[in-house]
Design an enzyme around this catalytic site. Structure first.
Site, mmCIF file in Angstrom:
data_model
loop_
_atom_site.group_PDB
_atom_site.id
_atom_site.type_symbol
_atom_site.label_atom_id
_atom_site.label_comp_id
_atom_site.label_asym_id
_atom_site.label_seq_id
_atom_site.Cartn_x
_atom_site.Cartn_y
_atom_site.Cartn_z
ATOM 1 N N CYS A 37 13.879 10.638 6.592
ATOM 2 C CA CYS A 37 13.405 9.985 7.295
ATOM 3 C C CYS A 37 15.442 10.466 8.317
ATOM 4 C CB CYS A 37 13.327 9.179 8.200
ATOM 5 S SG CYS A 37 14.415 7.758 7.061
ATOM 6 N N LYS B 217 0.754 -0.626 -0.193
ATOM 7 C CA LYS B 217 -0.145 0.306 0.043
ATOM 8 C C LYS B 217 0.921 1.236 0.283
ATOM 9 C CE LYS B 217 -1.865 3.026 1.871
ATOM 10 N NZ LYS B 217 -1.111 4.398 1.339
ATOM 11 N N GLU C 113 11.064 16.723 14.237
ATOM 12 C CA GLU C 113 11.712 16.923 12.607
ATOM 13 C C GLU C 113 10.228 17.615 12.122
ATOM 14 O OE1 GLU C 113 8.980 13.229 10.843
ATOM 15 O OE2 GLU C 113 11.778 12.598 10.311
#
Ligand code: NAD
Length: 488
Positions: A288, A180, A390
């Protein structure tokens, strides 16, 4: 094949049981973030289609698990070759949906091809052990068996690699998979499915469903016939997956980070500046393991700011289709751009000094796209959002330190533990930084924390499990202990 042809063939289709099937659900447009234009549409997968994909993966599982590792390896090598052959078209699709410049997108596709070959080689090296027993006449075999049906849920920042690592590990181990992809970058995954079909990988072994994470992703998490969830994405959604999973299943969660760079007093300044520039702004900071915050030893602070500011200003930002070699393209989503601006405003309101960037580039080419200049803030304090959360955008905060202890303390003062970077030449500084940074990946005097044959994963709120390397492949296996009595 041309990118446009590939795109039109997979428009609003799912890949289920070896075939592209027109989706029956609602259509959602997919937008090119550099122009605001609609490039195509996906279909939201319906519960019936999700069940069909899971059933296909379940049917395919035993035969695929029993296929000899050598044959699975051959399938992976073939897939890698086919992906590399069509890298240009696949890269253009990625640029259209994600915004990164074509050269960078091509690099990612070629790394996916490499991953196929790496996992092909690993597939034939998975083996068990014979364990000593405390009674005569017994033998204990510890063997590894593929887990079963994997639900892979992936984000939009690396639309090929983050799908690919899960796909390759499934194919190598004998698992089957339902992918997905992120709803804003679905077509790279569907293009990969077209290569799976071309490679002759048996029907049902690989399936791709498009749609919203909260519906289609969540359905895979809750599905009784999905044995493992391999998720890459935000820590918030990772936690939601862990909390909402209604039955025991294997979870690997590769989540967000808030990655520090320490520039120690003994650092090579120009190497540190080059590293900071690359790892803060590549893919518009939407990585990331992007550097979010930098701590610089006082003697190097002002020279570092000057050189880093210049390097950031020198980066070219452009529509990545028109300028394949640009350093930065458009950001992938309006949410990511808004968060970047909010972190910038917060920092400035709290007294940070703007060293580079700070606004969108000007001109007609940028008028309708999600563009922003690589931005550097200095004199940052710990409570600023840029230092504590972040950003996932082209913004980095910098602060000065006097003692290495203080820098290590601040670097570790975060709920995250994905990657940390350091530049130092003094051996004792190098040793302390390597040992004391509380992260799953630590890169010293370089900024490429992940390589294909070493495990890559986070700790704390950055996740559990890993990808890459032998360890990453073993995440797709269960142990079985077989205790044989062969003597009297
Ligand atoms: P996200 O968590 O919003 O979405 C990731 C995927 O999860 C998407 O496919 C989304 O549709 C799906 N999803 C959303 N809600 C869901 C639910 N309730 N159940 C199941 N699936 C659901 O993340 P994003 O915005 O696409 O990606 C950015 C984040 O990913 C950043 O935090 C980044 O640090 C992280 N990331 C981590 C790594 C790593 O290796 N650790 C790598 C890349 C990105």
């Amino acid at each position: 094949m041309r990118a446009e042809t590939m795109l039109s063939e997979v428009r609003a289709h799912h890949f289920i049981d070896g075939q592209f099937r027109p989706g029956q659900g609602e259509r959602t447009p997919v937008i090119n973030p550099a122009t605001g234009e609609t490039i195509s549409a996906i279909a939201q997968a319906l519960p019936m289609e999700i069940d069909q994909a899971v059933a296909a993966a379940r049917r395919a599982f035993r035969p695929w698990a029993r296929t000899l590792p050598k044959q699975r390896a051959q399938a992976l090598h073939k897939l890698g070759d086919l992906i590399a052959q069509d890298a240009e078209a696949m890269a253009r699709i990625m640029t259209m949906e994600q915004g990164k410049p074509v050269n960078e997108a091509r690099g990612e596709i070629l790394k996916l091809a490499e991953a196929c070959h790496f996992y092909a080689e690993e597939a034939v090296r998975v083996h068990g052990e014979i364990v000593p027993n405390d009674q005569p006449g017994f033998q204990s075999l510890v063997v590894r068996e593929p887990i079963g049906v994997v639900g892979a849920i992936t984000p939009w920042n690396y639309p090929a690699e983050l799908v690919g690592w899960k796909l390759c590990a499934s194919l190598a181990s004998g698992c089957t998979i339902i992918i997905k992809p992120a709803d804003i970058t679905p077509f790279t995954a569907l293009a990969i499915a077209a290569k799976v079909q071309e490679a002759g990988i048996p029907s049902g072994v690989v399936n791709v469903l498009t749609g919203r994470g909260s519906v289609v992703g969540q359905a895979l998490v809750e599905h009784p016939d999905v044995d493992k969830i391999a998720f890459t994405g935000s820590s918030a959604v990772g936690l939601q997956i862990q909390r909402s999973c209604p039955r025991i299943k294997r979870l690997s969660l590769e989540l967000g980070g808030n990655c520090p760079l320490i520039v120690a007093a003994s650092a090579d300044l120009s190497a540190a500046v080059a590293g900071a520039t690359r790892r803060s702004f590549r893919n518009m900071g939407q990585i990331c393991i992007a550097i979010n915050r930098i701590y610089v030893a006082r003697p190097l602070y002002e020279p570092f700011l000057e050189a880093f500011g210049k390097a950031a200003e020198a980066l070219t930002v452009a529509n990545g289709l028109d300028n394949p070699g640009a350093d930065c393209g458009a950001m992938a989503s309006a949410d990511a751009l808004e968060k970047t601006k909010a972190h910038l405003e917060d920092g400035r309101a709290r007294g940070a000094r703007l060293i580079a960037g700070g606004a969108a580039p000007i001109g007609p080419a940028f008028a309708r796209g999600l563009f922003f200049r690589p931005t550097v803030l200095a004199d940052c304090t710990p409570e600023m959002l840029v230092m504590s959360e972040e950003t996932f955008g082209p913004l980095v905060g910098i602060s000065v330190f006097d003692e290495l202890d203080e820098a290590i303390l601040r670097a570790n003062d975060t709920p995250y533990g994905l990657a940390a970077y350091a530049f130092a030449r003094d051996l004792s500084e190098v040793h302390r930084l390597s040992e004391e940074l509380d992260y799953g990946n630590v890169a010293v005097n370089n900024v490429d924390a992940g390589i294909m044959n070493a495990p890559y994963g986070g700790r704390k709120q950055s996740g559990v499990g890993c990808e890459h390397g032998r360890e990453g492949l073993l995440e797709y296996f269960n142990f079985k202990h077989i205790r044989l009595k062969y003597g009297p």
